[in-house]
Scaffold this active site. Structure first.
Site, short mmCIF file in Angstrom:
data_model
loop_
_atom_site.label_atom_id
_atom_site.label_comp_id
_atom_site.label_asym_id
_atom_site.label_seq_id
_atom_site.Cartn_x
_atom_site.Cartn_y
_atom_site.Cartn_z
N ARG A 1 88.68 64.32 0.70
CA ARG A 1 87.41 64.67 0.03
C ARG A 1 87.14 63.79 -1.19
O ARG A 1 86.53 64.24 -2.16
CB ARG A 1 87.37 66.14 -0.37
N LYS B 1 75.63 53.59 -2.38
CA LYS B 1 75.32 53.93 -0.98
C LYS B 1 76.42 53.39 -0.08
O LYS B 1 76.76 52.20 -0.13
CB LYS B 1 73.99 53.30 -0.57
N GLU C 1 67.32 38.98 -2.03
CA GLU C 1 67.43 40.24 -2.79
C GLU C 1 67.36 39.96 -4.30
O GLU C 1 66.85 40.78 -5.05
CB GLU C 1 68.74 40.97 -2.44
N LYS D 1 68.96 46.59 -10.68
CA LYS D 1 69.23 47.67 -9.74
C LYS D 1 69.84 48.88 -10.45
O LYS D 1 69.47 50.02 -10.17
CB LYS D 1 70.15 47.20 -8.61
N GLU E 1 68.08 58.95 -4.67
CA GLU E 1 66.92 58.48 -3.92
C GLU E 1 65.93 59.58 -3.59
O GLU E 1 65.61 59.83 -2.44
CB GLU E 1 67.37 57.78 -2.62
N ARG F 1 63.90 55.28 -6.71
CA ARG F 1 64.85 54.39 -6.06
C ARG F 1 64.25 53.71 -4.83
O ARG F 1 64.69 52.63 -4.43
CB ARG F 1 66.12 55.16 -5.69
N ASN G 1 63.40 49.37 -1.88
CA ASN G 1 63.09 49.06 -0.49
C ASN G 1 61.94 48.06 -0.35
O ASN G 1 61.48 47.80 0.76
CB ASN G 1 62.74 50.33 0.28
N HIS H 1 61.70 45.98 2.66
CA HIS H 1 62.65 46.46 3.65
C HIS H 1 62.00 47.16 4.83
O HIS H 1 62.59 47.24 5.89
CB HIS H 1 63.69 47.38 2.99
N HIS I 1 63.24 45.64 8.05
CA HIS I 1 64.02 46.38 9.04
C HIS I 1 63.37 46.34 10.41
O HIS I 1 64.05 46.24 11.44
CB HIS I 1 64.20 47.84 8.60
N HIS J 1 69.90 39.94 7.67
CA HIS J 1 69.22 40.95 6.85
C HIS J 1 68.41 40.35 5.70
O HIS J 1 67.23 40.69 5.52
CB HIS J 1 70.24 41.97 6.32
#
Lengths: 375, 375
Positions: free
Chosen positions: A128, A150, A192, A233, A243, A247, A251, A254, A258, A273
């Site tokens: 955990r 993330k 980025e 960031k 998020e 946040r 994106n 993105h 994507h 990417h």
């Protein structure tokens, strides 16, 4: 290399009890043992890395840890997105448990985004939650996945659909690892970097327009650009760790990006990417201009910069045929950033003036995609 | 049943931004739609349950959700500890994604500890965290796993070694579900109820000594005992959410108990978890007396109570042969509550006076196990 050139930049990510430092500079793999031992006294470690990175850097890291008295085991996975799977997750979890590591011990991610996402997820769920240290070795990982916590793996139903928010205790971004990066990969990561300027730092974007050659060639400007990206960031993440709001600005580019990655079957020969982000960011500016939200001059400025640095900036730059506009819209609608069925986009009022636009009509997106489709 | 008898007890778990309510009372499955819709407006849901519980309660829950306008899908797993596996985790994650649920939607765990642990882990990792509602249907789950946010699965290397801390948004403990619980299972859950008195609530333990028959027969005393247990656990968890200190007190009886479960190969015909806890709690008191930390009278009082309610309280109560004392010690040393190689036990100075004892010599444990071994 002189001491002056080895200057280390530090960016603090302010997340209350989960605050941490990002150190950026040349030679940090050699200094890792000392930096980790100082912050996590008594911890043992598992280094998670991929075969390519292991060949270049794993021995140096292991030696640095050993010299600092940190017992470490190395867990190597296959390079590439396919390692972000349930089966690899189970395998790495088992290897960490086999090493009898405890909660106070550390999982160290040594590699690019795939390794960071996988290892961070492992660290978040073994017992955990163990301690977690990021050592990103690609430009993309240094400016993106090393900030924000993330982590996760892919599902057959989509990328990054399974994971946890897990902040590292420390990030060591050794800029020396970028010297051996293929130039296409470095350039993709740069998309980025430029993105942060375009979100809310117009001065940084202007600085990049003047200094991008130095950033690419690896002088002090490179570490400076990485640090500024991490700061950008970190500021947004500190405002919205989980998020639920701001946040989403990260994106920018993105949603289109994507969709294009999906449309090319995630075939890295056609589009990686960062290249998807590059085209996506340019399209977001062009789309904003089409909606009369921003000046077409700003879109042209963004396109010119990406063209200058050698990044793709329009759909026509992707080799091979693309699916039609309706299919692309379908990919956009499937994207996980869809909230309760409405279409959310990051749009802009100009350079460094991005914002979250909710309820963007699908018909406008479709018309825009048709106008800009190369087929 | 009259309105007075349907009285709902509410326990607030104070965890700052993650604070939540536990509602305890008869008929809460029927009220679930209303309670969930009030707290999570607009959310859709996935009910995760097992085949046994589904047969009794899934239709009623689905009807209650539907009446409140909550669209729900039901995901059913096989009953039993084997469902706490990586393969089942992957399966349930996929089913939740297949239902196209988003972050704001809820995973509802309807069942005992296995379902709660598995579903809570799923809710914690799908899209990096969905909303989570616990509807525990066993006494053990109502007084233990519904408070504290521990979720997870087992590894071939040990139980509960993989998971996350994930607090639910709401717990609905319908005490009516306990009416259909096999008596052995109810009794095993009672061991955890008594444990809370023995940790730090001597008055509660004395109350249980006087009122246990009513708790078993299902009057208001039952809901009262469940609420007091939840309050006891909630207080400790609020002090130490991530188990870095005081929370270890909740392991009273668990070090011996886990070793006995392992020694009987987790064969529920011989020993279920709560029975292991019952024997473990009694042994912890007896061991404390042997170390001159507590009076032998207190150990005798605990043993007498467990004997009265029909719970096993000594190793000799386990049917079939046990491994020898050395092997049992080995199981204890493997237990995950070992920190950096030292042996940590929850011991006691008397009824309701438990404490964390670090550096307990293995030789003392071994001698104690030999003295108390039935073989």
């Amino acid at each position: 290399m002189s001491a002056a050139e080895r200057r280390i930049e530090t960016v603090r990510v302010e997340l209350g009890a989960r605050a941490y430092d990002i150190l950026i500079g040349d030679g940090l793999i050699g200094a890792a043992g000392r930096e980790i031992a100082a912050r996590l006294p008594g911890a043992r470690a598992a280094i998670v890395t991929d075969e390519n990175v292991a060949a270049r850097h794993a021995a140096a890291l292991a030696a640095s840890l050993e010299a600092a008295g940190i017992a470490a085991t190395t867990i190597t996975v296959a390079p590439g997105e396919k390692s972000k799977s349930f089966s690899m997750l189970e395998e790495v979890v088992d290897a960490v448990l086999a090493a009898r590591l405890e909660r106070g011990d550390a999982v160290i991610a040594l590699g690019g985004g795939v390794v960071g996402d996988l290892a961070g997820f492992v660290a978040g769920i073994v017992r955990r939650g163990m301690r977690f240290v990021q050592m990103p070795t690609s430009l993309l990982a240094q400016v993106d996945s090393s900030v924000g916590g993330k982590t996760g793996i892919n599902s057959p139903r989509g990328k990054n659909l399974v994971g946890v928010f897990n902040q590292p205790r420390l990030v060591l971004a050794d800029t020396g690892t970028l010297d051996t990066l293929p130039s296409r990969e470095f350039r993709a990561g740069y998309a980025e970097v430029a993105k942060y300027g375009l979100i809310d730092r117009p001065d940084f974007f202007a600085w990049l327009e003047r200094n991008w050659r130095e950033v690419f060639s690896g002088g002090p400007a490179r570490a400076q650009a990485i640090a500024e990206s991490c700061r950008a960031k970190a500021e947004i993440v500190a405002r919205d760790e989980f998020e639920t709001g701001d946040r989403a600005l990260l994106n920018l580019g993105h949603t289109f990006g994507h969709a294009l990655e999906a449309a090319t079957n995630y075939d890295g020969n056609r589009l990686v990417h960062g290249e998807g982000v590059s085209i996506g960011v340019a399209l977001a500016h062009r789309f904003s201009a089409r909606l009369n939200l921003a000046s077409p001059d700003d879109a042209a400025r963004v396109e010119a910069h990406f063209r200058d640095v050698g990044l793709p900036w329009r759909m026509a730059d992707i080799p091979g045929p693309l699916p039609d506009a309706e299919t692309l819209l379908g990919f956009i609608q499937q994207d996980k950033k869809v909230t309760r069925g409405t279409l959310t986009f990051i749009l802009t009022h100009g350079i460094g003036q991005s914002f979250i636009a909710r309820d963007v009509p699908a018909s406008e997106v479709l018309a825009f995609l048709k106008e800009n489709h190369p087929g």
